[in-house]
Write an enzyme that holds these catalytic residues in place. Structure first.
Site, PDB file in Angstrom:
ATOM      1  N   ARG A 197     198.454  75.949  59.649  1.00 38.91           N
ATOM      2  CA  ARG A 197     198.298  74.678  60.364  1.00 38.91           C
ATOM      3  C   ARG A 197     199.658  74.012  60.409  1.00 38.91           C
ATOM      4  O   ARG A 197     200.206  73.647  59.368  1.00 38.91           O
ATOM      5  CB  ARG A 197     197.290  73.789  59.621  1.00 38.91           C
ATOM      6  CG  ARG A 197     197.055  72.398  60.213  1.00 38.91           C
ATOM      7  CD  ARG A 197     196.138  71.618  59.275  1.00 38.91           C
ATOM      8  NE  ARG A 197     195.721  70.341  59.813  1.00 38.91           N
ATOM      9  CZ  ARG A 197     196.409  69.208  59.704  1.00 38.91           C
ATOM     10  NH1 ARG A 197     197.588  69.203  59.077  1.00 38.91           N
ATOM     11  NH2 ARG A 197     195.942  68.076  60.206  1.00 38.91           N
ATOM     12  N   SER A 204     185.406  71.186  61.409  1.00 39.97           N
ATOM     13  CA  SER A 204     185.545  69.934  60.665  1.00 39.97           C
ATOM     14  C   SER A 204     184.329  69.061  60.943  1.00 39.97           C
ATOM     15  O   SER A 204     184.014  68.777  62.106  1.00 39.97           O
ATOM     16  CB  SER A 204     186.813  69.195  61.097  1.00 39.97           C
ATOM     17  OG  SER A 204     187.967  69.920  60.747  1.00 39.97           O
ATOM     18  N   LYS A 217     194.987  63.926  56.503  1.00 43.25           N
ATOM     19  CA  LYS A 217     193.685  63.463  56.988  1.00 43.25           C
ATOM     20  C   LYS A 217     193.640  61.939  56.914  1.00 43.25           C
ATOM     21  O   LYS A 217     192.904  61.355  56.119  1.00 43.25           O
ATOM     22  CB  LYS A 217     192.555  64.070  56.131  1.00 43.25           C
ATOM     23  CG  LYS A 217     192.395  65.566  56.255  1.00 43.25           C
ATOM     24  CD  LYS A 217     191.815  65.944  57.600  1.00 43.25           C
ATOM     25  CE  LYS A 217     191.604  67.450  57.719  1.00 43.25           C
ATOM     26  NZ  LYS A 217     191.090  67.830  59.046  1.00 43.25           N
TER      27      LYS A 217
END
Length: 209
Positions: free
Chosen positions: A41, A110, A140
């Protein structure tokens, strides 16, 4: 929950624009045996560099026996023959991603703090779901804050459930005890003074619950 569900540390790569530095930081963690899954990521580089970095990580993961999961780029996952894809951006239907990836790929979604999304995701072809953030997290930063109630609400899901968001060996214990099958971490491992020791500590927590 079936005993065969994967458990342990789900490591996510940090945003690094230096390819050599990325590999140097990830390799010892893969070699440690503490990582169950690795997700590539990187939100800070362009598509060409993402493809280059993911391609460089793939043989390291295969040598370590660790599935490589690509974040939000189905075309790259298919091109590389990666083990799977994590859908963070919900604009592409999971059923469409499953068709592109094939039946055996890991496909994650998610689900933030919403158990209903987890059940929908599994119906649409997901093979695991993630909840979070549980604690404050740079990766996040959104408004969703999950609690352990999501695990009670998804006890019958039958798929691996991942916890993410600010998790470290100091705070992951209750999350694992509540039902998390995997703990996802970026900064909680890579920002630690000893990333390998921290990864091993998180993995060992799954042998204690």
């Amino acid at each position: 929950m079936p005993a065969s569900l994967p458990r342990g540390l789900y490591l996510l790569t940090p945003d690094l624009d230096d390819d050599a530095q990325l590999l140097a930081r990830v390799r010892p963690l893969l070699d440690s045996g503490a990582v169950t899954w690795l997700q590539y990521r990187n939100k800070s580089v362009d598509n060409a560099q993402r493809a280059r970095q993911a391609a460089a990580l793939l043989p390291l993961c295969r040598a370590a026996g660790v599935p490589l999961i690509i974040n939000d780029d189905a075309a790259l996952a298919v091109e590389l023959g990666a083990a799977g894809l994590h859908r963070e951006d919900a604009t592409t239907p999971l059923a469409e991603l499953r068709a592109a990836l094939g039946p055996d790929a890991l496909l994650g979604a998610s689900c933030y703090d919403q158990p209903a999304l987890a059940y929908e995701a599994v119906e649409e072809g997901a093979s695991y779901v993630s909840f979070g953030a549980f604690f404050a997290s740079r990766s996040k930063p959104g408004p969703h804050r999950a609690t352990t109630a999501v695990f009670d609400a998804t006890a019958g899901l039958g798929m691996p459930r991942v916890a993410i968001g600010g998790l470290t060996p100091a705070n992951a214990g209750p999350i694992i005890a509540a039902g998390a099958d995997l703990v996802a971490a970026i900064g909680g491992v890579f920002d630690a003074p000893d990333p390998v020791a921290t990864a091993r500590a998180l993995r060992a927590m799954f042998d204690q619950d």
